[in-house]
Design a protein around this motif. Structure first.
Motif, PDB file in Angstrom:
ATOM      1  N   HIS A 143       0.816  -1.208   0.000  1.00 56.32           N
ATOM      2  CA  HIS A 143       0.000   0.000   0.000  1.00 56.32           C
ATOM      3  C   HIS A 143       0.861   1.273   0.000  1.00 56.32           C
ATOM      4  CE1 HIS A 143      -3.624   2.276   0.679  1.00 56.32           C
ATOM      5  NE2 HIS A 143      -3.084   2.865   1.720  1.00 56.32           N
ATOM      6  N   ALA A 144       0.389   2.295  -0.709  1.00 48.68           N
ATOM      7  CA  ALA A 144       1.031   3.618  -0.661  1.00 48.68           C
ATOM      8  C   ALA A 144       0.080   4.544   0.101  1.00 48.68           C
ATOM      9  CB  ALA A 144       1.272   4.141  -2.072  1.00 48.68           C
ATOM     10  N   LEU A 145       0.440   4.861   1.314  1.00 44.07           N
ATOM     11  CA  LEU A 145      -0.444   5.630   2.207  1.00 44.07           C
ATOM     12  C   LEU A 145      -0.196   7.136   2.021  1.00 44.07           C
ATOM     13  CD1 LEU A 145      -2.484   5.766   4.535  1.00 44.07           C
ATOM     14  CD2 LEU A 145      -0.610   5.323   6.122  1.00 44.07           C
ATOM     15  N   VAL A 146      -1.174   7.817   1.462  1.00 45.15           N
ATOM     16  CA  VAL A 146      -1.055   9.262   1.228  1.00 45.15           C
ATOM     17  C   VAL A 146      -1.368  10.008   2.522  1.00 45.15           C
ATOM     18  CG1 VAL A 146      -2.021  11.216  -0.042  1.00 45.15           C
ATOM     19  CG2 VAL A 146      -1.636   9.040  -1.221  1.00 45.15           C
ATOM     20  N   VAL A 147      -0.443  10.866   2.940  1.00 35.53           N
ATOM     21  CA  VAL A 147      -0.632  11.673   4.156  1.00 35.53           C
ATOM     22  C   VAL A 147      -0.320  13.114   3.754  1.00 35.53           C
ATOM     23  CG1 VAL A 147       0.023  11.973   6.587  1.00 35.53           C
ATOM     24  CG2 VAL A 147       0.136   9.695   5.540  1.00 35.53           C
ATOM     25  N   ASP A 148      -1.348  13.848   3.343  1.00 36.67           N
ATOM     26  CA  ASP A 148      -1.092  15.132   2.678  1.00 36.67           C
ATOM     27  C   ASP A 148      -2.113  16.219   3.009  1.00 36.67           C
ATOM     28  OD1 ASP A 148      -3.320  14.253   1.323  1.00 36.67           O
ATOM     29  OD2 ASP A 148      -2.509  14.609  -0.671  1.00 36.67           O
ATOM     30  N   GLY A 149      -2.871  16.067   4.087  1.00 41.50           N
ATOM     31  CA  GLY A 149      -3.859  17.092   4.437  1.00 41.50           C
ATOM     32  C   GLY A 149      -4.886  17.320   3.344  1.00 41.50           C
ATOM     33  N   GLY A 150      -5.037  16.324   2.474  1.00 41.30           N
ATOM     34  CA  GLY A 150      -6.055  16.405   1.415  1.00 41.30           C
ATOM     35  C   GLY A 150      -5.561  17.009   0.111  1.00 41.30           C
ATOM     36  N   PHE A 151      -4.236  17.233  -0.005  1.00 39.75           N
ATOM     37  CA  PHE A 151      -3.724  17.889  -1.220  1.00 39.75           C
ATOM     38  C   PHE A 151      -4.198  17.188  -2.493  1.00 39.75           C
ATOM     39  CE2 PHE A 151      -0.608  18.512  -4.584  1.00 39.75           C
ATOM     40  CZ  PHE A 151      -0.523  19.898  -4.627  1.00 39.75           C
ATOM     41  N   ARG A 152      -4.171  15.860  -2.476  1.00 33.86           N
ATOM     42  CA  ARG A 152      -4.555  15.139  -3.691  1.00 33.86           C
ATOM     43  C   ARG A 152      -6.070  15.034  -3.851  1.00 33.86           C
ATOM     44  NH1 ARG A 152      -1.504  12.599  -7.135  1.00 33.86           N
ATOM     45  NH2 ARG A 152      -2.921  10.830  -7.322  1.00 33.86           N
ATOM     46  N   ALA A 153      -6.807  15.529  -2.852  1.00 39.44           N
ATOM     47  CA  ALA A 153      -8.270  15.602  -3.006  1.00 39.44           C
ATOM     48  C   ALA A 153      -8.653  16.816  -3.844  1.00 39.44           C
ATOM     49  CB  ALA A 153      -8.934  15.676  -1.633  1.00 39.44           C
ATOM     50  N   GLY A 154      -7.677  17.652  -4.163  1.00 39.33           N
ATOM     51  CA  GLY A 154      -7.935  18.773  -5.064  1.00 39.33           C
ATOM     52  C   GLY A 154      -7.872  20.133  -4.399  1.00 39.33           C
ATOM     53  N   LYS A 155      -8.180  21.136  -5.204  1.00 34.03           N
ATOM     54  CA  LYS A 155      -8.163  22.523  -4.741  1.00 34.03           C
ATOM     55  C   LYS A 155      -9.068  22.654  -3.507  1.00 34.03           C
ATOM     56  CE  LYS A 155      -9.316  26.877  -7.057  1.00 34.03           C
ATOM     57  NZ  LYS A 155      -9.704  27.380  -8.390  1.00 34.03           N
ATOM     58  N   PRO A 156      -8.611  23.354  -2.455  1.00 31.96           N
ATOM     59  CA  PRO A 156      -9.459  23.479  -1.260  1.00 31.96           C
ATOM     60  C   PRO A 156     -10.855  23.992  -1.600  1.00 31.96           C
ATOM     61  CG  PRO A 156      -7.280  24.362  -0.828  1.00 31.96           C
ATOM     62  CD  PRO A 156      -7.311  24.010  -2.284  1.00 31.96           C
ATOM     63  N   TRP A 157     -11.852  23.431  -0.947  1.00 27.17           N
ATOM     64  CA  TRP A 157     -13.264  23.786  -1.150  1.00 27.17           C
ATOM     65  C   TRP A 157     -13.459  25.296  -1.031  1.00 27.17           C
ATOM     66  CZ3 TRP A 157     -17.443  21.284  -2.818  1.00 27.17           C
ATOM     67  CH2 TRP A 157     -18.714  21.727  -2.461  1.00 27.17           C
ATOM     68  N   ARG A 158     -12.782  25.890  -0.038  1.00 26.85           N
ATOM     69  CA  ARG A 158     -12.941  27.341   0.201  1.00 26.85           C
ATOM     70  C   ARG A 158     -12.430  28.168  -0.970  1.00 26.85           C
ATOM     71  NH1 ARG A 158      -9.264  24.894   3.252  1.00 26.85           N
ATOM     72  NH2 ARG A 158      -7.071  25.465   3.012  1.00 26.85           N
ATOM     73  N   LYS A 159     -11.641  27.554  -1.876  1.00 24.86           N
ATOM     74  CA  LYS A 159     -11.106  28.309  -3.012  1.00 24.86           C
ATOM     75  C   LYS A 159     -11.798  27.943  -4.333  1.00 24.86           C
ATOM     76  CE  LYS A 159      -6.491  29.069  -2.725  1.00 24.86           C
ATOM     77  NZ  LYS A 159      -5.098  28.583  -2.744  1.00 24.86           N
ATOM     78  N   GLN A 160     -12.785  27.083  -4.253  1.00 25.14           N
ATOM     79  CA  GLN A 160     -13.506  26.669  -5.469  1.00 25.14           C
ATOM     80  C   GLN A 160     -14.500  27.761  -5.886  1.00 25.14           C
ATOM     81  OE1 GLN A 160     -13.194  23.656  -7.026  1.00 25.14           O
ATOM     82  NE2 GLN A 160     -12.401  22.226  -5.517  1.00 25.14           N
ATOM     83  N   ALA A 161     -14.931  27.717  -7.132  1.00 23.75           N
ATOM     84  CA  ALA A 161     -15.900  28.690  -7.634  1.00 23.75           C
ATOM     85  C   ALA A 161     -17.221  28.567  -6.868  1.00 23.75           C
ATOM     86  CB  ALA A 161     -16.134  28.437  -9.121  1.00 23.75           C
ATOM     87  N   LYS A 162     -17.904  29.703  -6.735  1.00 18.62           N
ATOM     88  CA  LYS A 162     -19.147  29.743  -5.951  1.00 18.62           C
ATOM     89  C   LYS A 162     -20.234  28.846  -6.548  1.00 18.62           C
ATOM     90  CE  LYS A 162     -19.000  33.988  -3.281  1.00 18.62           C
ATOM     91  NZ  LYS A 162     -17.578  33.885  -3.077  1.00 18.62           N
TER      92      LYS A 162
END
Ligand SMILES: NC(=O)c1ccc[n+]([C@@H]2O[C@H](COP(=O)([O-])OP(=O)(O)OC[C@H]3O[C@@H](n4cnc5c(N)ncnc54)[C@H](O)[C@@H]3O)[C@@H](O)[C@H]2O)c1
Length: 283
Positions: free
Chosen positions: A248-267
């Motif tokens: 297994h490759a365990l990603v530990v990245d505060g959600g970086f690979r989940a994409g652009k932070p929700w708070r910065k997404q278009a309205k």
């Protein structure tokens, strides 16, 4: 009772950053640790700070005989060997592809990939013979896609993920687990671009204070990663809690690979909207 009571681990790159934090956590959970690193002064200081359950051995992971000696030291010093954390690393060759020399290529892959291979090579026979154990390596989110890290760094870390998978398949026969961790942005001397060295410590710390502030918004979770975040993942993979997890490759990245932070997404994406039905007649 600790989660690693009586176990013995080897950690490469254990003098500073993720390796040192992992050594500290493993020891707090009941393990003894041999740390290997090229930085002798810092390595001895770290081992001294961690006490009698920690030993330091100078080790350049590009030298096969030094990695072999590091693994042997675990049994010699503490009587057994259960886990290796292949974690030593550096940024490797940087810059445009045409600027990278063959020598840059060799040293980057020697440290980031061959060093991991040597760790697996010398840990495997001991762990196979005892029918238990855990091999953990530090890959990176850079090994899972472009856009972070330098060319050769990304390729070497991707190779660590693949080597983890193939070796896991082999060693599963003897109940030995092989996994890797893919950290995101972690506040360590490597990220600061300043190898620890006792002289560089204050300057690295100043750079990291700025890096923490600058990378708050780089990932969905509101902070940069710390060495302890990765140490906790390593503890999980070293302990019996992960007894049926391998390859297994365990990603530990505060959600970086989940994409652009929700708070910065278009309205239009983040605000509630009534559902718009598609009507072929345009009404
Ligand atoms: N910091 C990050 O953002 C980040 C992200 C993803 C992956 N990583 C990986 O984490 C691992 C640990 O790095 P860190 O961030 O704790 O940095 P760090 O600089 O604090 O620690 C790396 C350690 O590896 C040692 N080292 C380097 N080359 C070596 C060699 N040839 N032989 C033996 N020791 C050697 C260094 O002396 C140092 O103590 C590395 O493999 C790195 O690629 C770091």
């Amino acid at each position: 009772m600790g989660r690693l009571d009586g176990q013995v681990a080897v950690i490469t790159g254990g003098a500073s950053g993720i390796g040192a934090a992992t050594a500290e956590l493993f020891i707090a959970e009941g393990a003894s640790v041999v740390i290997g690193d090229m930085q002798v002064e810092v390595g001895e200081e770290t081992a001294g700070r961690l006490g009698e359950h920690c030993a330091f051995l100078e080790c350049n992971v590009t030298k096969e005989e030094q990695v072999a000696a590091l693994v042997a030291e675990a049994t010699k010093r503490f009587g057994r060997f259960d886990c290796i954390f292949n974690n030593a690393g550096f940024g490797g060759a940087m810059g445009p592809v045409e600027s990278i020399s063959s020598e840059d290529w060799d040293i980057t892959f020697d440290v980031l990939l061959k060093g991991v291979f040597y760790g697996m090579k010398y840990a495997a026979p001991v762990l196979k013979a005892q029918g238990s154990g855990s091999i953990i390596s530090t890959a990176s989110i850079a090994g899972l896609g472009g856009g972070v890290g330098a060319h050769l760094y990304n390729v070497a870390k991707a190779a660590v993920v693949q080597l983890t998978t193939t070796v896991a398949n082999e060693l599963a026969e003897q109940n030995v687990r092989v996994n890797c961790i893919c950290p995101g942005f972690i506040a360590t001397p490597l990220y600061a671009g300043k190898p620890l060295g006792t002289a560089g410590r204050e300057s690295a710390e100043r750079t990291l204070v700025k890096a923490r502030a600058a990378t708050v918004d780089a990932q969905p979770m509101h902070r940069m990663g710390e060495a302890l975040d990765i140490a906790k993942a390593a503890l999980f993979l070293a302990s019996g809690d992960s007894e049926w997890i391998t390859g297994h490759a365990l990603v530990v990245d505060g959600g970086f690979r989940a994409g652009k932070p929700w708070r910065k997404q278009a309205k239009w994406l983040t605000e509630p909207h009534p559902i718009r039905l598609y009507r072929p007649d345009g009404r």
